[in-house]
Design a protein around this motif. Structure first.
Motif, PDB file in Angstrom:
ATOM      1  N   ILE A  66       0.850  -1.206   0.000  1.00 10.11           N
ATOM      2  CA  ILE A  66       0.000   0.000   0.000  1.00 10.11           C
ATOM      3  C   ILE A  66       0.887   1.259   0.000  1.00 10.11           C
ATOM      4  O   ILE A  66       2.026   1.202   0.463  1.00 10.11           O
ATOM      5  N   LYS A  82      -1.750   6.481   7.808  1.00 11.29           N
ATOM      6  CA  LYS A  82      -3.114   6.632   8.319  1.00 11.29           C
ATOM      7  C   LYS A  82      -3.498   5.457   9.226  1.00 11.29           C
ATOM      8  O   LYS A  82      -4.116   5.636  10.281  1.00 11.29           O
ATOM      9  N   ILE A  83      -3.113   4.252   8.810  1.00 12.83           N
ATOM     10  CA  ILE A  83      -3.449   3.062   9.614  1.00 12.83           C
ATOM     11  C   ILE A  83      -2.779   3.145  10.986  1.00 12.83           C
ATOM     12  O   ILE A  83      -3.403   2.919  12.024  1.00 12.83           O
ATOM     13  N   ASP A  87       1.263   6.903   2.493  1.00 14.49           N
ATOM     14  CA  ASP A  87       0.289   7.705   3.257  1.00 14.49           C
ATOM     15  C   ASP A  87      -0.831   6.832   3.824  1.00 14.49           C
ATOM     16  O   ASP A  87      -1.426   7.144   4.852  1.00 14.49           O
ATOM     17  N   GLU A  88      -1.080   5.688   3.199  1.00 12.66           N
ATOM     18  CA  GLU A  88      -2.092   4.777   3.769  1.00 12.66           C
ATOM     19  C   GLU A  88      -1.554   4.083   5.015  1.00 12.66           C
ATOM     20  O   GLU A  88      -2.269   3.900   6.002  1.00 12.66           O
ATOM     21  N   SER A  89      -0.270   3.700   4.944  1.00 13.57           N
ATOM     22  CA  SER A  89       0.354   3.087   6.131  1.00 13.57           C
ATOM     23  C   SER A  89       0.328   4.079   7.284  1.00 13.57           C
ATOM     24  O   SER A  89       0.023   3.735   8.430  1.00 13.57           O
TER      25      SER A  89
END
Ligand SMILES: O=P(O)(O)O[C@@H]1[C@@H](OP(=O)(O)O)[C@H](OP(=O)(O)O)[C@H](O)[C@H](OP(=O)(O)O)[C@H]1OP(=O)(O)O
Ligand SMILES: Nc1ncnc2c1ncn2[C@@H]1O[C@H](COP(=O)(O)OP(=O)(O)OP(=O)(O)O)[C@@H](O)[C@H]1O
Ligand SMILES: [Zn+2]
Length: 450
Positions: free
Chosen positions: A349, A356-357, A352-354
């Protein structure tokens, strides 16, 4: 002029309680600036150095990236300010600013802190004393409203009764990243499973009857059951204060189950506050709490924030290693088929998704560990202009004004994610052994199929 508390001021502060990380004292002096306030002082492990590191940023580079939207937090050079800004700027908007009091920082001298350390030791539970002491290297402490009383002048000298609840995690995870051998997590609360480990480690002497899913259910009957169960086995999840003095639960930590003597003395303590037309005062008080939790709907908001953890630690850990650009030690130890599943979807991924998680996971961790304080004063009139809500109790025909506050909305540090993963595995392993492979026999009826 900036206030600074010195050695001479230490006598005005009395021990109120503590958790793993902070010591809390209530003000007993006569300065109008501090009446109705408590002081929260960070502790430090007995053999650990102070958490205050001079001339070094408080947050790591990755943490500064994580919390970049909270500009004042990231810009702060002082640990106390960073933590205060986290409560105000990150948790406040999520939970509702009116329920969150980040307090103010007040300067203190080292002598003041040393004096406090000396005078509170005899009131502290010995396990807490052995584990940690006041961090005397701090230059600041947080002063905030004492949520066991109503603000000075607003309660017309009426008795104030308040309840503190540490609800813990109120939902069952659904994440597809939960390993097959850990499937028990999907139908048994983390609280219940953790009880088995705590019992095994002799941290508690009996299993709590409390089920967080009842408290968060939105059903008045189930909330009432949760309150009864918390009353029966308060541990560190339930306390009651009358005018600021503890009348039920453990001061500074947990406590074992409520026995007949405690029940009687609690019933007597309620005399000036609860006037039931029938039944016991205790039963009416528990009804009052249930009614208020239900009426305020404040736990709905807390649950939404807890649910920001939607991948469970078994998913979030992979995003954590992505975010740190480090090889994932979890995938390294998984067999090929399982690793493929986890790696393929999560290790590819975008960054920026990491981020966010990981960020959402840490926010949820704070929401799973905070406490809620509800304070009540009996009232005969409802002032329409009042900032407080009120609740009517048919069983006592009394009206109570109440206020709700969340406390202990502390920042969880990025590196703790590795500890969370370890603890999670330990909890499931221990629970699975206790349940002897048949997990369902350990699940209380009301957690099934929820
Ligand atoms: O991990 P948990 O669920 O046991 O929560 C810890 C709490 O244990 P509990 O199970 O509520 O008795 C623990 O509470 P106690 O010390 O057991 O009263 C702390 O609140 C700890 O937070 P921190 O390390 O001070 O930031 C809590 O650690 P975090 O996991 O919230 O970081
Ligand atoms: N604003 C407040 N008003 C009244 N009492 C408070 C307040 N803040 C904290 N307390 C009391 O002090 C105790 C310890 O505070 P707190 O939970 O913030 O400590 P902690 O060390 O951060 O906890 P944890 O173990 O969860 O990390 C609470 O359980 C509560 O009884
Ligand atoms: Zn991985």
């Amino acid at each position: 002029m900036e206030v600074k508390l010195e050695k001479k001021d230490a006598d005005d502060w009395v021990y109120r309680g503590e958790g793993a990380a902070n010591l809390v004292l209530a003000y007993s002096g006569s300065s109008p600036a501090f009446i109705g306030k408590v002081m929260r002082i960070p502790k430090v492990g007995r053999n650990a150095p102070s958490a205050v590191v001079q001339n070094q940023p408080v947050l790591t580079e990755q943490e500064r990236l994580l919390w970049k939207e909270a500009k004042e937090m990231v810009a702060s050079q002082n640990k106390d300010a960073v933590e205060r800004f986290f409560t105000e700027l990150v948790m406040g908007p999520l939970l509702g600013p009116k329920y969150v009091d980040a307090g103010v920082l007040v300067r203190v001298s080292g002598e003041f802190l040393k004096c406090i350390e000396e005078k509170v030791t005899r009131h502290r539970p010995s396990l807490r004393v052995d584990a940690a002491k006041v961090d005397v290297e701090r230059d600041y402490v947080v002063i905030m409203s004492d949520h066991t009383v109503f603000p000075h002048g607003s309660s017309k000298r009426r008795p104030c009764i308040s309840v503190e609840i540490k609800p813990k995690c109120g939902f069952l995870p659904l994440s597809s990243f939960i390993a097959e051998e850990n499937a028990v997590k999907k139908y048994t609360t983390r609280f219940r499973m953790h009880q088995a480990l705590k019992l095994n480690n002799k941290d508690i002497s009996e299993i709590s009857k409390y089920n967080p899913l009842d408290l968060f259910s939105g059903s008045k009957e189930r909330i009432h059951k949760a309150i009864e169960d918390l009353f029966a086995t308060p541990q560190n999840n339930f306390r009651v204060f009358l005018n600021g003095s503890l009348i039920l639960g453990g001061l500074g930590g947990g406590t074992s189950k409520t026995n007949t003597i405690t029940k009687q003395s609690f019933e007597d303590d309620l005399k000036g506050v609860i006037q039931p037309t029938k039944g016991s005062r205790t039963a009416s008080f528990m009804q009052l709490i249930a009614e208020t939790v239900h009426h305020s709907r404040v736990l709905d908001q807390l649950l939404d924030v807890q649910k920001l953890d939607h991948l469970d630690i078994e998913g979030a850990i992979h995003a954590y290693y992505n975010f740190l650009s480090r090889p994932c030690t979890v995938c390294m130890n998984l067999n090929e088929a399982k690793a493929l599943h986890a790696c393929k979807s999560l290790h590819s991924i975008p960054m920026d998704e990491s981020l966010k998680i990981v960020k959402n996971y840490l926010i949820a961790a704070t929401a799973k560990d905070c406490s809620m304080m509800i304070s009540f004063v009996p009232t005969d009139d409802v002032d329409a202009g009042s900032q407080y809500s009120s609740v009517h109790m048919p069983s006592t025909n009394q009206k109570f004004t109440y206020k709700v506050n969340f406390i202990d909305l502390d920042l969880k540090r990025l590196k703790t994610i590795e500890d969370y993963y370890e603890l999670d595995q330990k909890i499931v392993k221990c629970y699975s052994q206790v349940a002897g492979g048949d997990h369902r026999k350990c699940v209380p009826a009301s957690t099934k199929n929820v």
